[in-house]
Design an enzyme around this catalytic site. Structure first.
Site, mmCIF file in Angstrom:
data_model
loop_
_atom_site.group_PDB
_atom_site.id
_atom_site.type_symbol
_atom_site.label_atom_id
_atom_site.label_comp_id
_atom_site.label_asym_id
_atom_site.label_seq_id
_atom_site.Cartn_x
_atom_site.Cartn_y
_atom_site.Cartn_z
ATOM 1 N N THR A 240 -37.289 -19.727 -11.971
ATOM 2 C CA THR A 240 -37.054 -20.579 -11.199
ATOM 3 C C THR A 240 -38.055 -21.003 -10.397
ATOM 4 O O THR A 240 -38.780 -20.717 -10.748
ATOM 5 C CB THR A 240 -36.070 -19.584 -10.128
ATOM 6 O OG1 THR A 240 -35.176 -20.250 -9.111
ATOM 7 C CG2 THR A 240 -37.333 -18.150 -9.406
ATOM 8 N N CYS A 241 -37.462 -21.756 -10.005
ATOM 9 C CA CYS A 241 -38.308 -22.857 -8.828
ATOM 10 C C CYS A 241 -38.232 -23.680 -7.641
ATOM 11 O O CYS A 241 -37.016 -23.100 -7.549
ATOM 12 C CB CYS A 241 -39.182 -23.678 -9.422
ATOM 13 S SG CYS A 241 -38.401 -25.433 -10.952
#
Length: 285
Positions: A240-241
C-alpha cells in the site's frame, strides 16, 4: 520475446532493442498532485526514442472518485492498444527516475494477463546520464489490437483490508516515507487523515533504489530492507502507499526476491485516509 525471469532490463539491453519490432516502450512517469510540469509535458520535452506515454490517470476507472484506480478489461485494452501495444509484444516500461511509477504500469500489465513485461532499471535518469539518444515532441502510435484478462487476485479492496485487521492473514507493507506513515506530517492530498493502517509495516520505497544512479539496489539489500521492517517474506503480503502507485516499487522488489502472490491495495491511503474511513494508527510500526 522473453529475456530473463528478472523483471528488470538494463539500459544496454534496451539500447540494443530500440529498433526491435517485437518490443514496445512506454513512459509511465507520474507525479504527486500539484507538481509541475506534468509528466506528459516532461514526455514531450524528452523521451526514449520510439516510446509512447502511458498515463496512469487516463488508463483508469473514471467512474470512481479515487485517483487512478484499476480500469476495466475493456478500458485497459483500449488504452494500451492505442499505444501500439499488442498481446504479442515485449513491453518495456520506464519512468523519469526515482521509481515512482514504472512498477505501477508493470503490475497493471501483469494483472491484465500480459506476462512479457519489464521495467527499465534506472529509468530515463540513467538513460540520459549515459548520454543515450532522446527524442522530443508528440508521437503518433499506430493502434494495435489488444485483449485483456483481469486477475482479481492482484488487487485488494478496502473491504478486504478491513477484514484483514482481524484475521491478519496478510501483512500490510506501506511504501510511503516514514513521516507520512507515522502521521507526523500532513498528506499531500487535501482532506485525508494522517497515519497508517493499523498493524502495517513501513518500507519507504526510496530505500530500495540508489538515488545517485537510479538503479534498484542489490537483492541482499532489498531483502534486508524488508527484514529490518519486520516483514516475513514467507507470509502473504499486500502493499500500500498514498494512491496505489509507489507501493508497486515494493512489489517489484519482492518479485525480484522470488516472492509471488502479493497484492496491491489499489485505493491505498487515498481511500483509507478519508475522514470517514476505517481506523487509523500513528507513530512507529
Amino acid at each position: 520475446m522473453t529475456t530473463t525471469t528478472d523483471p528488470l532490463v538494463s539500459t544496454d539491453w534496451l539500447a540494443a532493442h530500440l529498433d526491435d519490432p517485437t518490443v514496445r516502450i512506454l513512459d509511465a512517469s507520474f507525479k504527486l498532485p500539484g507538481v509541475t510540469p506534468l509528466p506528459r509535458e516532461d514526455f514531450l520535452g524528452a523521451h526514449i526514442p520510439g516510446s509512447a506515454f502511458f498515463d496512469v490517470d487516463v488508463i483508469s476507472d473514471h467512474g470512481l472518485s479515487l485517483p487512478h484506480m484499476f480500469p476495466s478489461e475493456g478500458h485497459f485494452a483500449e488504452g494500451v492498444g492505442a499505444l501500439s501495444v499488442s498481446n504479442a509484444h515485449t513491453v518495456v516500461i520506464y519512468d523519469a527516475g526515482g521509481w515512482v511509477a514504472g512498477p505501477r504500469a508493470w503490475w497493471m500489465f501483469l494483472a491484465f494477463g500480459h506476462t512479457d513485461v519489464r521495467v527499465l532499471d534506472g529509468g530515463l535518469q540513467k538513460w540520459r546520464a549515459e548520454g543515450r539518444a532522446i527524442e522530443s515532441g508528440e508521437v503518433d502510435p499506430v493502434p494495435a489490437r489488444y485483449t485483456a484478462s483481469f486477475d482479481q487476485g492482484f488487487v485488494r479492496s478496502r473491504q478486504q483490508v478491513v477484514a484483514n485487521l482481524d484475521s491478519r492473514a496478510a501483512q500490510l507493507v506501506d511504501a510511503r516515507p516514514q513521516p507520512r506513515f507515522e502521521g507526523s506530517v500532513p498528506e499531500p492530498r487535501a482532506g485525508l487523515r494522517s497515519g497508517h493502517i493499523p498493524g502495517s509495516r513501513n518500507v519507504p520505497y526510496a530505500k530500495l533504489f540508489d538515488a545517485a544512479t537510479g538503479t534498484m539496489k542489490p537483492l541482499g539489500e532489498l531483502r534486508a530492507a524488508f527484514k529490518d521492517a519486520g516483514v516475513d517474506l514467507d507470509r502473504p503480503i499486500v502493499t500500500t502507499c498514498g494512491s496505489g502507485v509507489s507501493a508497486l516499487v515494493l512489489t517489484l522488489a519482492l518479485y525480484r526476491l522470488g516472492v509471488r502472490g502479493t497484492a496491491l491495495y489499489d485505493g491505498s491511503w487515498a481511500d483509507w485516509g478519508q475522514a470517514d474511513g476505517p481506523p487509523v494508527a500513528s507513530g512507529p510500526a
